[in-house]
Write a protein that holds these residues in place. Structure first.
Motif, short mmCIF file in Angstrom:
data_model
loop_
_atom_site.label_atom_id
_atom_site.label_comp_id
_atom_site.label_asym_id
_atom_site.label_seq_id
_atom_site.Cartn_x
_atom_site.Cartn_y
_atom_site.Cartn_z
N GLN A 86 0.81 -1.21 0.00
CA GLN A 86 0.00 0.00 0.00
C GLN A 86 0.85 1.27 0.00
OE1 GLN A 86 0.10 -2.20 2.46
NE2 GLN A 86 0.56 -1.17 4.39
N SER A 87 2.14 1.15 0.35
CA SER A 87 3.02 2.32 0.36
C SER A 87 3.72 2.54 -0.98
CB SER A 87 4.09 2.17 1.45
OG SER A 87 3.52 2.29 2.73
N LYS A 88 3.53 1.63 -1.91
CA LYS A 88 4.20 1.75 -3.21
C LYS A 88 3.36 2.63 -4.13
CE LYS A 88 5.92 -1.27 -6.89
NZ LYS A 88 6.01 -2.68 -7.35
N ASN A 89 3.37 3.94 -3.85
CA ASN A 89 2.51 4.86 -4.59
C ASN A 89 3.17 6.23 -4.72
OD1 ASN A 89 1.72 6.57 -2.24
ND2 ASN A 89 0.82 4.65 -1.53
N LEU A 90 2.56 7.07 -5.50
CA LEU A 90 3.13 8.39 -5.78
C LEU A 90 3.11 9.31 -4.57
CD1 LEU A 90 1.69 8.95 -9.37
CD2 LEU A 90 4.09 8.54 -8.76
N ASP A 91 2.22 9.07 -3.62
CA ASP A 91 2.20 9.91 -2.41
C ASP A 91 3.47 9.71 -1.60
OD1 ASP A 91 -0.27 11.01 -2.99
OD2 ASP A 91 -1.37 9.47 -1.89
N VAL A 92 3.90 8.46 -1.46
CA VAL A 92 5.14 8.19 -0.73
C VAL A 92 6.34 8.72 -1.50
CG1 VAL A 92 6.62 6.37 0.22
CG2 VAL A 92 4.13 6.20 0.45
N PHE B 253 12.51 4.26 -8.47
CA PHE B 253 11.74 5.23 -9.23
C PHE B 253 12.01 6.65 -8.74
CE2 PHE B 253 7.82 7.72 -9.92
CZ PHE B 253 7.80 7.68 -11.31
N THR B 254 12.14 6.80 -7.43
CA THR B 254 12.48 8.12 -6.87
C THR B 254 13.82 8.59 -7.42
OG1 THR B 254 11.25 7.62 -4.83
CG2 THR B 254 12.87 9.40 -4.74
N GLY C 92 18.01 -5.61 -13.01
CA GLY C 92 17.40 -5.33 -14.31
C GLY C 92 16.93 -3.92 -14.53
N GLY C 93 16.88 -3.11 -13.46
CA GLY C 93 16.59 -1.70 -13.64
C GLY C 93 15.13 -1.33 -13.79
N LYS C 94 14.22 -2.25 -13.51
CA LYS C 94 12.80 -1.88 -13.53
C LYS C 94 12.47 -1.18 -12.22
CE LYS C 94 9.96 -4.85 -16.47
NZ LYS C 94 8.89 -5.86 -16.45
N THR C 95 11.94 0.02 -12.32
CA THR C 95 11.50 0.75 -11.13
C THR C 95 10.07 1.20 -11.36
OG1 THR C 95 12.11 2.98 -11.87
CG2 THR C 95 13.87 1.63 -10.91
N GLY C 96 9.34 1.47 -10.29
CA GLY C 96 7.98 1.94 -10.50
C GLY C 96 7.12 1.85 -9.26
N SER D 101 -4.01 1.29 -7.14
CA SER D 101 -3.94 -0.17 -6.94
C SER D 101 -3.69 -0.96 -8.21
CB SER D 101 -5.20 -0.69 -6.23
OG SER D 101 -6.29 -0.84 -7.10
N TYR D 102 -3.45 -0.27 -9.35
CA TYR D 102 -3.03 -0.98 -10.55
C TYR D 102 -1.51 -1.14 -10.50
CZ TYR D 102 -7.73 -0.23 -12.32
OH TYR D 102 -9.09 -0.24 -12.47
N LYS D 103 -1.06 -2.40 -10.61
CA LYS D 103 0.33 -2.73 -10.35
C LYS D 103 1.29 -2.09 -11.36
CE LYS D 103 2.19 -5.70 -8.30
NZ LYS D 103 3.09 -5.71 -7.13
N ASN D 104 2.28 -1.38 -10.83
CA ASN D 104 3.44 -0.92 -11.60
C ASN D 104 3.07 -0.15 -12.87
OD1 ASN D 104 5.17 -2.26 -9.75
ND2 ASN D 104 4.93 -4.17 -10.88
N MET D 105 2.03 0.66 -12.77
CA MET D 105 1.56 1.39 -13.96
C MET D 105 2.39 2.64 -14.24
SD MET D 105 -0.81 -0.37 -15.32
CE MET D 105 -1.75 0.68 -16.41
#
Length: 363
Positions: free
Chosen positions: A76-82, A115-116, A142-146, A151-155
């Protein structure tokens, strides 16, 4: 302990190093120019309570300014607000493009902190210090960040390579069994998609949570890293072969969202791999013996049962979530199936009925 070098466009990009403590981080102080850089260590609340002090202690020995940013643990913390809160701290503490972010934790932390780093001031350096089996075998490389979006995963994300991936394998002994099983979802997936010999190795060794030896644990992580290294070097930005790494993820992500993240990512990957194998069998790519073998290797672990978490499982809703996945292409879904153990391929022909039939028979 070995060290792997990951290439980008044929040139060395970063190393994956294997240690049994955090002290050896000091060996990389000079190559990372820590004496000239501020450092911010980003971690979730649980991991920070275990390992933050050790990392800060090493970093403070070499960097003139070390800070930490801790967020509540969980998907739930993996979002743009954090991410916005992390930006605010970086700005307030006057971090510039010469400075460094350290991602200390599992997949959520690595993705979010990466991502940050990728987006702050159009990109500053970061290193990965993964602390879960899942992040060691998969997400830290592999360098994937996001981050997730509503609640849509890794969009929302970016491809952005770390400067270093530092693995302290001893931390895996502090995991609980559920986190270990979650990581095994990505371990078995790696073998299924590219390495039949490794799959046989998994089948012939005791790899359960309470029985695996230190040597086998290292071998397991290292062989997964070899597989992912080969795939991401061939296709660093997922224009082709790298999509194979999404075996088990199309329905896995949909189930993860449907369950409102009550299940761990790797648990859903386990379920998704079984479903993908069932669809592969029904389409005639593998026979029933191979399918049962795949199902059996996953069933060596305590996988969650959806009915334990909800009274009624709405299969149509789960299927609808696959349409909003980042793997959707127009009205079709890029689905990863199997022609055999170690032989994954991309299919655009998986229908809603295929997915519904698999879930009715396997969930």
């Amino acid at each position: 302990m070995n060290e792997l070098t990951v290439l980008y466009d044929g040139k060395p990009s970063y190393n994956i190093t294997y240690k049994n403590d955090f002290n050896a981080l000091s060996e990389y102080a000079e190559s990372l120019n820590l004496s000239e850089r501020k450092v911010m260590v980003i971690s979730d609340s649980k991991v920070a309570s275990l390992y933050m002090d050790a990392i800060l202690c090493v970093m403070k020995e070499y960097s003139p300014y070390v800070s930490s940013f801790v967020f509540p643990e969980g998907e739930q913390s993996k979002n743009l607000d954090v991410v916005r809160d992390a930006y605010t701290r970086l700005i307030e503490e006057k971090f510039d493009r010469r400075d460094l972010i350290v991602a200390l934790g599992g997949g959520v932390t690595g993705d979010m902190a990466g991502f940050t780093a990728a987006t702050y001031l159009r990109g500053i350096d970061f290193i990965q210090i993964p602390t879960t089996l899942l992040s060691m075998v998969d997400s830290s490389i592999g360098g994937k960040t996001g981050v997730d979006f509503d609640s849509y995963k890794n969009m929302v994300g970016a491809f952005y390579m770390p400067r270093l991936v530092y693995m302290n394998l001893s931390v895996l002994r502090s995991l609980d069994e559920r986190q270990y099983v979650s990581g095994m979802g990505e371990v078995i997936k790696s073998a299924l998609l590219k390495d039949a010999d490794f799959y046989d190795w998994l089948g012939s060794h005791n790899i359960t949570f309470d029985k695996i030896s230190d040597e086998d644990l290292y071998t397991m992580v290292y062989r997964c890293n070899l597989i992912k290294k080969a795939v991401v070097e061939n296709d660093p930005t997922e224009k082709g072969e790298r999509a194979l790494l999404n075996l088990g993820h199309t329905l896995g992500h949909a189930i993860e969202k449907y369950m409102n993240f009550k299940l761990l990512h790797g648990e859903c990957v386990c379920i998704g791999c079984i479903l993908a194998a069932y669809i592969s069998m029904k389409k005639g790519f593998i026979d029933e013996t191979v399918f049962n073998n795949i199902k059996d290797i996953f069933n060596r672990f305590s996988l969650p049962v959806l009915s334990d978490y909800t009274d009624n499982v709405d299969l149509d809703k789960i299927i609808s979530y696959t349409k909003n996945d980042k793997k959707a292409v127009g009205n079709s879904i890029k689905f990863i199936l199997l022609k055999g153990i170690g032989e994954a391929f991309i299919s655009m022909d998986v229908t809603d009925d295929d997915m519904r039939n698999a879930m009715e028979n396997c969930l």
